[in-house]
Design a protein around this motif. Structure first.
Motif, PDB file in Angstrom:
ATOM      1  N   LEU A 265       0.872  -1.169   0.000  1.00 52.77           N
ATOM      2  CA  LEU A 265       0.000   0.000   0.000  1.00 52.77           C
ATOM      3  C   LEU A 265       0.912   1.222   0.000  1.00 52.77           C
ATOM      4  CD1 LEU A 265      -2.712  -1.038   2.631  1.00 52.77           C
ATOM      5  CD2 LEU A 265      -2.544  -1.627   0.212  1.00 52.77           C
ATOM      6  N   ARG A 266       0.838   2.018  -1.042  1.00 46.84           N
ATOM      7  CA  ARG A 266       1.848   3.061  -1.291  1.00 46.84           C
ATOM      8  C   ARG A 266       1.201   4.425  -1.471  1.00 46.84           C
ATOM      9  NH1 ARG A 266       5.263   6.541  -3.496  1.00 46.84           N
ATOM     10  NH2 ARG A 266       7.226   5.793  -4.413  1.00 46.84           N
ATOM     11  N   GLY A 267       1.570   5.382  -0.611  1.00 45.28           N
ATOM     12  CA  GLY A 267       1.141   6.754  -0.817  1.00 45.28           C
ATOM     13  C   GLY A 267       1.975   7.393  -1.916  1.00 45.28           C
ATOM     14  N   TYR A 268       1.363   8.311  -2.661  1.00 46.57           N
ATOM     15  CA  TYR A 268       2.053   8.894  -3.818  1.00 46.57           C
ATOM     16  C   TYR A 268       1.609  10.333  -4.028  1.00 46.57           C
ATOM     17  CZ  TYR A 268       2.785   9.975  -8.790  1.00 46.57           C
ATOM     18  OH  TYR A 268       3.119  10.584  -9.973  1.00 46.57           O
ATOM     19  N   ARG A 269       2.574  11.191  -4.387  1.00 43.83           N
ATOM     20  CA  ARG A 269       2.296  12.569  -4.786  1.00 43.83           C
ATOM     21  C   ARG A 269       3.048  12.849  -6.078  1.00 43.83           C
ATOM     22  NH1 ARG A 269       3.971  16.831  -0.842  1.00 43.83           N
ATOM     23  NH2 ARG A 269       5.890  15.617  -0.753  1.00 43.83           N
ATOM     24  N   VAL A 270       2.477  13.685  -6.923  1.00 47.45           N
ATOM     25  CA  VAL A 270       3.103  14.000  -8.205  1.00 47.45           C
ATOM     26  C   VAL A 270       4.454  14.679  -8.015  1.00 47.45           C
ATOM     27  CG1 VAL A 270       2.023  16.278  -8.457  1.00 47.45           C
ATOM     28  CG2 VAL A 270       2.653  14.955 -10.500  1.00 47.45           C
ATOM     29  N   TYR A 271       4.688  15.254  -6.846  1.00 48.86           N
ATOM     30  CA  TYR A 271       5.956  15.943  -6.597  1.00 48.86           C
ATOM     31  C   TYR A 271       7.141  14.987  -6.587  1.00 48.86           C
ATOM     32  CZ  TYR A 271       2.487  19.375  -5.464  1.00 48.86           C
ATOM     33  OH  TYR A 271       1.397  20.201  -5.546  1.00 48.86           O
ATOM     34  N   GLU A 272       6.896  13.697  -6.423  1.00 46.90           N
ATOM     35  CA  GLU A 272       7.985  12.727  -6.569  1.00 46.90           C
ATOM     36  C   GLU A 272       8.583  12.812  -7.962  1.00 46.90           C
ATOM     37  OE1 GLU A 272       7.055   8.707  -5.377  1.00 46.90           O
ATOM     38  OE2 GLU A 272       5.513   9.398  -3.989  1.00 46.90           O
ATOM     39  N   VAL A 273       7.750  13.081  -8.948  1.00 42.80           N
ATOM     40  CA  VAL A 273       8.215  13.229 -10.328  1.00 42.80           C
ATOM     41  C   VAL A 273       8.802  14.616 -10.542  1.00 42.80           C
ATOM     42  CG1 VAL A 273       7.543  13.120 -12.754  1.00 42.80           C
ATOM     43  CG2 VAL A 273       6.410  11.643 -11.085  1.00 42.80           C
ATOM     44  N   LEU A 274       8.100  15.631 -10.087  1.00 44.57           N
ATOM     45  CA  LEU A 274       8.495  17.010 -10.351  1.00 44.57           C
ATOM     46  C   LEU A 274       9.829  17.379  -9.711  1.00 44.57           C
ATOM     47  CD1 LEU A 274       4.972  18.581  -9.842  1.00 44.57           C
ATOM     48  CD2 LEU A 274       6.234  18.503 -11.999  1.00 44.57           C
ATOM     49  N   GLU A 275      10.174  16.748  -8.592  1.00 49.15           N
ATOM     50  CA  GLU A 275      11.392  17.104  -7.879  1.00 49.15           C
ATOM     51  C   GLU A 275      12.585  16.222  -8.244  1.00 49.15           C
ATOM     52  OE1 GLU A 275      10.166  16.939  -3.819  1.00 49.15           O
ATOM     53  OE2 GLU A 275       8.998  18.796  -3.920  1.00 49.15           O
ATOM     54  N   ASP A 276      12.413  15.328  -9.198  1.00 52.09           N
ATOM     55  CA  ASP A 276      13.483  14.439  -9.648  1.00 52.09           C
ATOM     56  C   ASP A 276      13.692  14.691 -11.140  1.00 52.09           C
ATOM     57  OD1 ASP A 276      14.812  12.116 -10.799  1.00 52.09           O
ATOM     58  OD2 ASP A 276      14.405  11.058  -8.933  1.00 52.09           O
ATOM     59  N   ALA A 277      14.802  15.331 -11.498  1.00 49.47           N
ATOM     60  CA  ALA A 277      15.031  15.762 -12.880  1.00 49.47           C
ATOM     61  C   ALA A 277      14.986  14.597 -13.864  1.00 49.47           C
ATOM     62  CB  ALA A 277      16.369  16.492 -12.986  1.00 49.47           C
ATOM     63  N   GLU A 278      15.553  13.457 -13.489  1.00 50.20           N
ATOM     64  CA  GLU A 278      15.589  12.309 -14.397  1.00 50.20           C
ATOM     65  C   GLU A 278      14.187  11.745 -14.611  1.00 50.20           C
ATOM     66  OE1 GLU A 278      17.753   7.922 -14.640  1.00 50.20           O
ATOM     67  OE2 GLU A 278      18.625   9.512 -13.419  1.00 50.20           O
ATOM     68  N   ARG A 279      13.425  11.610 -13.532  1.00 52.74           N
ATOM     69  CA  ARG A 279      12.059  11.096 -13.658  1.00 52.74           C
ATOM     70  C   ARG A 279      11.176  12.065 -14.427  1.00 52.74           C
ATOM     71  NH1 ARG A 279       9.896   8.902  -7.952  1.00 52.74           N
ATOM     72  NH2 ARG A 279       8.054   8.555  -9.279  1.00 52.74           N
ATOM     73  N   LEU A 280      11.365  13.355 -14.195  1.00 51.06           N
ATOM     74  CA  LEU A 280      10.564  14.354 -14.893  1.00 51.06           C
ATOM     75  C   LEU A 280      10.853  14.331 -16.390  1.00 51.06           C
ATOM     76  CD1 LEU A 280       8.551  16.671 -14.895  1.00 51.06           C
ATOM     77  CD2 LEU A 280      10.431  18.225 -14.301  1.00 51.06           C
ATOM     78  N   GLN A 281      12.119  14.199 -16.763  1.00 54.32           N
ATOM     79  CA  GLN A 281      12.466  14.154 -18.178  1.00 54.32           C
ATOM     80  C   GLN A 281      11.843  12.943 -18.866  1.00 54.32           C
ATOM     81  OE1 GLN A 281      13.936  16.563 -19.847  1.00 54.32           O
ATOM     82  NE2 GLN A 281      13.641  15.414 -21.739  1.00 54.32           N
ATOM     83  N   ALA A 282      11.870  11.794 -18.193  1.00 53.90           N
ATOM     84  CA  ALA A 282      11.254  10.587 -18.767  1.00 53.90           C
ATOM     85  C   ALA A 282       9.752  10.761 -18.917  1.00 53.90           C
ATOM     86  CB  ALA A 282      11.573   9.378 -17.886  1.00 53.90           C
ATOM     87  N   ALA A 283       9.133  11.377 -17.909  1.00 58.89           N
ATOM     88  CA  ALA A 283       7.684  11.599 -17.962  1.00 58.89           C
ATOM     89  C   ALA A 283       7.325  12.553 -19.096  1.00 58.89           C
ATOM     90  CB  ALA A 283       7.194  12.152 -16.626  1.00 58.89           C
ATOM     91  N   LYS A 284       8.070  13.644 -19.226  1.00 57.17           N
ATOM     92  CA  LYS A 284       7.814  14.593 -20.308  1.00 57.17           C
ATOM     93  C   LYS A 284       7.894  13.905 -21.671  1.00 57.17           C
ATOM     94  CE  LYS A 284       9.601  18.900 -18.255  1.00 57.17           C
ATOM     95  NZ  LYS A 284      10.698  19.892 -18.372  1.00 57.17           N
ATOM     96  N   ALA A 285       8.930  13.098 -21.869  1.00 57.64           N
ATOM     97  CA  ALA A 285       9.119  12.425 -23.155  1.00 57.64           C
ATOM     98  C   ALA A 285       7.948  11.499 -23.468  1.00 57.64           C
ATOM     99  CB  ALA A 285      10.440  11.655 -23.151  1.00 57.64           C
ATOM    100  N   PHE A 286       7.506  10.733 -22.468  1.00 57.49           N
ATOM    101  CA  PHE A 286       6.380   9.815 -22.653  1.00 57.49           C
ATOM    102  C   PHE A 286       5.123  10.588 -23.030  1.00 57.49           C
ATOM    103  CE2 PHE A 286       2.696   7.453 -21.231  1.00 57.49           C
ATOM    104  CZ  PHE A 286       2.977   6.129 -21.558  1.00 57.49           C
TER     105      PHE A 286
END
Length: 329
Positions: A265-286
């Motif tokens: 059971l995992r809590g999640y916020r979009v800021y995990e993506v926004l505050e990680d440059a590598e994850r954000l770049q992958a998300a943008k590309a997708f």
């Protein structure tokens, strides 16, 4: 001066006001944007009622999304110029960097250029929903071809984004909505199956659909008693991602289900993506690739004028909408 949406007391949509506010010049790494459209989110209603992850400081602005035209750039801005059509990615603090205004000054790090030809309404309905769903389903849960994924609040903008992303990676999206009125629309939007939780037995229907395999991923913004039915139909080692808390009822911890099948059971916020440059770049590309090939298509429920911001939020909070509520300027 520019006009901005603010509230001076906690309450319903009726407390929202449009106030004149001063707009400063952009700093060296900032841009000034003339806003053309806004996307509305449940998080803004939570801030206004002081039930969000941060508390407002009154009078408070609000807003997580905006799109518009760059009017001026700071001396150290690179890759953006006056006249560019851009969207503003959600801030880490809505209280400190609200977006519901005619003009914004934001860091270049929070900008993304709009795809050629994208409408203002579609641009306002893109980034919050797709970043939220992609980060949870792909980056956290590792959603893959053939997985059953249960998506609750499926007619919301994030729910519809999750359906589209699931289809794009070859997973099987099961949409959960409260009543059957939205069944046909959800099927047309890409859901493989639709369950009306107030008209059908959720646990039985999920077990009927997923069989022995179970649902490996559950994506839920609601919480509350629904947890028991959701976890009862999950696969061994499955993951339930909670990204909201819309239910006013207590959320039980399904101890037996968690223990018997080693569930996460995992809590999640979009800021995990926004505050990680590598994850954000992958998300943008997708997301950009999905917009280009048509597999990701923002769904607009209704557009309101800026002066009708109170009515826009009343509509959002009525749960009548199918897709994103946007405000145009």
């Amino acid at each position: 001066m520019a006009r901005a949406v603010r509230f001076h007391r906690i309450g319903g949509p009726e407390v929202l006001r449009i106030d004149p506010v001063e707009v400063r010049q952009p700093g060296p790494e900032e841009v000034s944007i003339r806003v053309k459209a806004l996307g509305l989110n449940r998080a803004e209603a939570l801030l206004r009622t002081d039930r969000y992850i941060e508390s407002p400081q009154l009078p408070s602005g609000l807003g997580l999304e905006a799109t518009g035209v760059i009017e001026a750039v700071g001396s150290q801005v690179r890759g953006f110029a006056a006249g560019d059509a851009v969207s503003v990615l959600p801030p880490t603090s809505m209280r400190e960097q609200p977006t519901h205004a005619e003009q914004l000054v934001v860091p270049q790090s929070r900008l993304v250029k709009n795809p050629p030809g994208q409408s203002w309404a579609d641009a306002a309905a893109t980034w919050m929903q797709y970043l939220t769903a992609y980060g949870a389903l792909v980056q956290v849960a590792g959603l893959r071809e053939g997985d059953f994924v249960v998506i609750t609040a499926a007619s919301s903008s994030v729910g519809l984004a999750a359906i589209q992303i699931a289809r794009r990676v070859g997973a099987v999206p099961i949409a959960v909505t409260r009543r059957s009125a939205k069944r046909d629309a959800l099927l047309q939007a890409g859901a493989d199956q639709v369950i009306a939780s107030e008209e059908e037995d959720l646990r039985s229907r999920l077990l009927e659909i997923t069989g022995a395999a179970g649902a490996r991923v559950v994506f839920d913004p609601v919480g509350g008693p629904i947890f028991e039915a959701l976890t009862a139909a999950m696969a061994e080692g499955g993951i339930l991602i909670e990204y909201g808390g819309l239910s006013p009822e207590a959320t039980p911890f399904p101890l037996f289900e968690v223990l018997s099948r080693s569930l996460v059971l995992r809590g999640y916020r979009v800021y995990e993506v926004l505050e990680d440059a590598e994850r954000l770049q992958a998300a943008k590309a997708f997301i950009i690739d999905g917009l280009a090939d048509g597999s990701l298509r923002p769904v607009i429920a209704r557009a309101f004028a800026f002066d009708d911001i109170v009515e826009a939020y009343r509509y959002l909070e009525s749960s009548q909408q199918f897709g994103k509520v946007v405000v145009t300027l």
